[in-house]
Design a protein around this motif. Sequence first.
Motif, PDB file in Angstrom:
ATOM      1  N   ALA A 138      18.950 -73.841  -1.919  1.00 55.65           N
ATOM      2  CA  ALA A 138      18.270 -72.558  -2.133  1.00 55.65           C
ATOM      3  C   ALA A 138      19.183 -71.355  -1.918  1.00 55.65           C
ATOM      4  O   ALA A 138      18.856 -70.238  -2.308  1.00 55.65           O
ATOM      5  CB  ALA A 138      17.063 -72.453  -1.209  1.00 55.65           C
ATOM      6  N   LYS A 149      10.207 -63.800  -0.026  1.00 55.03           N
ATOM      7  CA  LYS A 149       9.940 -65.237  -0.136  1.00 55.03           C
ATOM      8  C   LYS A 149       8.910 -65.682   0.909  1.00 55.03           C
ATOM      9  O   LYS A 149       8.768 -65.063   1.957  1.00 55.03           O
ATOM     10  CB  LYS A 149      11.251 -66.006   0.082  1.00 55.03           C
ATOM     11  CG  LYS A 149      12.304 -65.692  -0.981  1.00 55.03           C
ATOM     12  CD  LYS A 149      13.075 -66.959  -1.327  1.00 55.03           C
ATOM     13  CE  LYS A 149      13.916 -66.787  -2.580  1.00 55.03           C
ATOM     14  NZ  LYS A 149      15.014 -65.838  -2.423  1.00 55.03           N
ATOM     15  N   GLY A 192       8.486 -77.278  -1.268  1.00 62.50           N
ATOM     16  CA  GLY A 192       8.831 -76.031  -1.938  1.00 62.50           C
ATOM     17  C   GLY A 192       7.788 -74.945  -1.824  1.00 62.50           C
ATOM     18  O   GLY A 192       7.857 -73.927  -2.495  1.00 62.50           O
ATOM     19  N   ARG A 193       6.800 -75.139  -0.963  1.00 59.04           N
ATOM     20  CA  ARG A 193       5.793 -74.105  -0.815  1.00 59.04           C
ATOM     21  C   ARG A 193       6.316 -72.934   0.016  1.00 59.04           C
ATOM     22  O   ARG A 193       5.832 -71.819  -0.105  1.00 59.04           O
ATOM     23  CB  ARG A 193       4.526 -74.685  -0.177  1.00 59.04           C
ATOM     24  CG  ARG A 193       3.375 -73.744  -0.172  1.00 59.04           C
ATOM     25  CD  ARG A 193       2.091 -74.409   0.249  1.00 59.04           C
ATOM     26  NE  ARG A 193       1.435 -75.148  -0.830  1.00 59.04           N
ATOM     27  CZ  ARG A 193       0.764 -74.577  -1.820  1.00 59.04           C
ATOM     28  NH1 ARG A 193       0.687 -73.284  -1.901  1.00 59.04           N
ATOM     29  NH2 ARG A 193       0.179 -75.311  -2.736  1.00 59.04           N
ATOM     30  N   ALA A 194       7.279 -73.208   0.875  1.00 58.15           N
ATOM     31  CA  ALA A 194       7.914 -72.146   1.654  1.00 58.15           C
ATOM     32  C   ALA A 194       9.427 -72.245   1.469  1.00 58.15           C
ATOM     33  O   ALA A 194       9.975 -73.335   1.311  1.00 58.15           O
ATOM     34  CB  ALA A 194       7.552 -72.272   3.125  1.00 58.15           C
ATOM     35  N   ALA A 195      10.097 -71.086   1.519  1.00 62.61           N
ATOM     36  CA  ALA A 195      11.545 -71.076   1.323  1.00 62.61           C
ATOM     37  C   ALA A 195      12.267 -71.467   2.598  1.00 62.61           C
ATOM     38  O   ALA A 195      13.351 -72.038   2.567  1.00 62.61           O
ATOM     39  CB  ALA A 195      11.996 -69.699   0.860  1.00 62.61           C
TER      40      ALA A 195
ATOM     41  N   THR B  99       5.821 -75.875  -9.172  1.00 60.23           N
ATOM     42  CA  THR B  99       6.706 -74.963  -8.454  1.00 60.23           C
ATOM     43  C   THR B  99       6.179 -73.539  -8.535  1.00 60.23           C
ATOM     44  O   THR B  99       6.199 -72.786  -7.562  1.00 60.23           O
ATOM     45  CB  THR B  99       8.125 -75.025  -9.066  1.00 60.23           C
ATOM     46  OG1 THR B  99       8.483 -76.388  -9.180  1.00 60.23           O
ATOM     47  CG2 THR B  99       9.117 -74.314  -8.195  1.00 60.23           C
ATOM     48  N   LYS B 102       3.442 -73.086  -6.108  1.00 53.05           N
ATOM     49  CA  LYS B 102       3.833 -73.078  -4.703  1.00 53.05           C
ATOM     50  C   LYS B 102       4.612 -71.822  -4.328  1.00 53.05           C
ATOM     51  O   LYS B 102       4.503 -71.335  -3.216  1.00 53.05           O
ATOM     52  CB  LYS B 102       4.668 -74.332  -4.397  1.00 53.05           C
ATOM     53  CG  LYS B 102       3.814 -75.583  -4.373  1.00 53.05           C
ATOM     54  CD  LYS B 102       4.603 -76.801  -3.965  1.00 53.05           C
ATOM     55  CE  LYS B 102       5.507 -77.266  -5.066  1.00 53.05           C
ATOM     56  NZ  LYS B 102       6.067 -78.599  -4.809  1.00 53.05           N
ATOM     57  N   GLN B 103       5.415 -71.315  -5.271  1.00 56.38           N
ATOM     58  CA  GLN B 103       6.326 -70.244  -4.875  1.00 56.38           C
ATOM     59  C   GLN B 103       6.012 -68.891  -5.473  1.00 56.38           C
ATOM     60  O   GLN B 103       6.178 -67.866  -4.822  1.00 56.38           O
ATOM     61  CB  GLN B 103       7.752 -70.645  -5.251  1.00 56.38           C
ATOM     62  CG  GLN B 103       8.162 -71.898  -4.529  1.00 56.38           C
ATOM     63  CD  GLN B 103       9.651 -72.081  -4.494  1.00 56.38           C
ATOM     64  OE1 GLN B 103      10.362 -71.597  -5.357  1.00 56.38           O
ATOM     65  NE2 GLN B 103      10.136 -72.778  -3.485  1.00 56.38           N
ATOM     66  N   ASP B 104       5.600 -68.861  -6.726  1.00 60.37           N
ATOM     67  CA  ASP B 104       5.488 -67.564  -7.391  1.00 60.37           C
ATOM     68  C   ASP B 104       4.068 -67.065  -7.526  1.00 60.37           C
ATOM     69  O   ASP B 104       3.848 -65.884  -7.752  1.00 60.37           O
ATOM     70  CB  ASP B 104       6.134 -67.645  -8.784  1.00 60.37           C
ATOM     71  CG  ASP B 104       7.597 -68.063  -8.660  1.00 60.37           C
ATOM     72  OD1 ASP B 104       8.250 -67.583  -7.730  1.00 60.37           O
ATOM     73  OD2 ASP B 104       8.058 -68.877  -9.479  1.00 60.37           O
TER      74      ASP B 104
END
Lengths: 296, 249, 219
Positions: A138, A149, A192-195, B99, B102-104
């Motif tokens: 990442a 993020k 991948g739900r959190a950075a 993805t 989960k992220q955007d």
Amino acid sequence: MQKSLILSAAVAAVFAGGAHAEELTGTLKKINDTGIITVGHRESSIPFSYLDDKQKPVGYAMDLCHQVVAAVKKKLNKPSLVVKLVPVTSQTRIPLMVNGTIDMECGSTTNSKERQKQVGFSYSYYVTAVRMAAKASAGIKTLDDLNGKPVVTTTGTTSDRYIKQNEQGKAIDVKNVYGKDHAESFLMVDTGRAAAFVMDDILLASLIANSRNPKDFAIVGPALSVEPYGIMLRKDDPQFKKVADDTLAAIFKSGQINTIYNKWFMTPIPPKNININLPMSDKLKEAIKTPTDVGI
Amino acid sequence: MGQYQWNWGIILEEVYGTGEYYYQWLITGLGWTVATALSAWVIALILGSLIGTVRTMPNKWLAGLATAYVELFRNIPLIVQLFLWFFVLPEVLPEQMGTWMKQDMPMPEFITAVIGLGLFTSARVAEQVRTGIMALPRGQRYAGQALGFTLGQTYRYVLLPMAFRIVIPPLTSEFMNVFKNSAVALAIGVTELTFQMRQITGEYAPGNPIEVMTMVSVIYLIMAFSVNRLMAFIERRTQVPGYISGGSK
Amino acid sequence: MDFNFSAIVDSKDFLWEGLKYSASLTLFATFFGIVFGTLLAMARLSSIKPLNLAASAYVNLFRSVPLLLVIFWFYILVPLISGVQVGADKSAYITFAIFEAAYFCEIIRAGIQSISRGQVSAGQAMGFTYAQNMRYVILPQAFRNVVPLLLTQTIILFQDTSLVYVVGATDLLGAASKVANRDYIPVEMYVTVAVIYFTISFVLSRLVKRLHTAIAVIR
């Protein structure tokens, strides 16, 4: 402080003759009256206190706590004392301690001045630094890289505060995400739900070591804080605290601590026989040489 | 153990090291609770009415599909449904979509909770709507058909207007439930009222749980009372003369 | 996405333990909820004002707040007030019995109210005391009328027991989430528990429906 230490040592020496010579108070009295000692443990704080493949609580802190329990048995002269194990979360450990459900908590609880308003702590048996775990791919190196993020932390832990404080101080905008426990928080980075996951580095190291592909993750960023862990006890309970402290001091002094440390940090551990492989830090060596219960 | 130190002023105190106050946390929590409940209710009403109506249609195939929907969402606990949406769905979708979720996706916990709670509640609303339509005398349906109405017209002009006025009392309790059930959203990290309470009593002020929990309970009671009064008002306005509407209150 | 079936098989014993806990919690709360709910219903229909008010307040209170909130209340406060040590698993028994009593009360009250006045008068005419009248005339009929509703509430209760997961109890969901987080198999675990909950609730609700029809025919 020094004076009171000498005094308590003197008192202990005077009463060293008989186990019951001094009048029992606080938790020791309660344990003596009920015949039960209740130990709070964690379920996913690897390698401190967690469930192995037989769902039995094990770990570095549990090994130390078993010795404290043995010392209590000896002091009360009750070899058949019932040991009750109660699972706690970072959320419930303090309320359950304050309300008397658990007598001692063996996990990975930071000894902080703020917490000392409510609970007590034994000598520190571990020292950790708060950092963050992220996917190696990442490209996250500093706190600033987290801007915009999602960052996960476990509900009700101290790290939560570091995000909050840093959010203000450094004016970066982070989406706070919450996991119920460390395992769930880590799962959020994994999926991948959190950075990133902000937490004590040892917890991060063991979560990574236990993951499917340890190479996919990295511990990054500056140490947001250095934190000592202690056995959580009831507040203002000197008699019980002394048993815990003396037990730990003896383990430290005899060097037995190295065996226990190596068992959990330097060799493969259940449930998956993974080696965390984390040599003892200088900070911890210091804490073992001169036992302390000073919080941060 | 017998040495509880009362501090009702805790709510006005600053949260250590954050520059924020406890009451601000509770107000934020209340905001998310209301937003979650109301948004979910909109979804539940629209979908529930649709599916409840379809279940009474003569088309066996459509009705069967609608029944399957209701059974599916009624027989899995809400918290498990939220987990399915939050933890499972992004993993089984094509990778890019997962993805993105989960992220955007903006406010992932909130949106997941609204959709999850909305669909869960829609199955229950559908049951009420179906019961309402079934409670109408069969003659009404025939009357519509005798007038030369199509199926759609019969529903639109005859059955549904009546059915909705009949189902308002049972819908009241569903509306109350959606507020109560919104607390389950804390399990996927929505910072609603109960979440804030848990956060405060767990870490920040563990010495004073009774005060904080009492205040949160009172907020829920006030919310329930307001919803109850609002719906009683709507009930009175829409009562069908000559019908004893169901429901106790 | 590979669905890892063997992981489910590996954790079946632990899930089974969780399911047994969920089931025992459901049965306990149903039994004591109905007993306590019946007393509450009688109190709500009583002509003694304070009793009536107290029971109404109790029922309205518990029906107005989320079950989750009540779970937290009991989890933290029962030990605090009573000084008795209870863990998450045990405090849930008390929580559910007390909470569900409010819901069972309303069902039973409706059942009692469905008995015609004539029956009550007939009992009184036979010289029955209040207790005898309740015991031999009213309650048996009231219960029979609401059996399907009581059972439906029990199915809802069974689903609601999944909420004890939030205080760390090892019910079916709690067991699944512990395995999911430990072995990184959330998809497998949550799908499995969803299927288990669905199967049990669906089959039970079908049975209740058949019972309902059977009772309706006799009446």
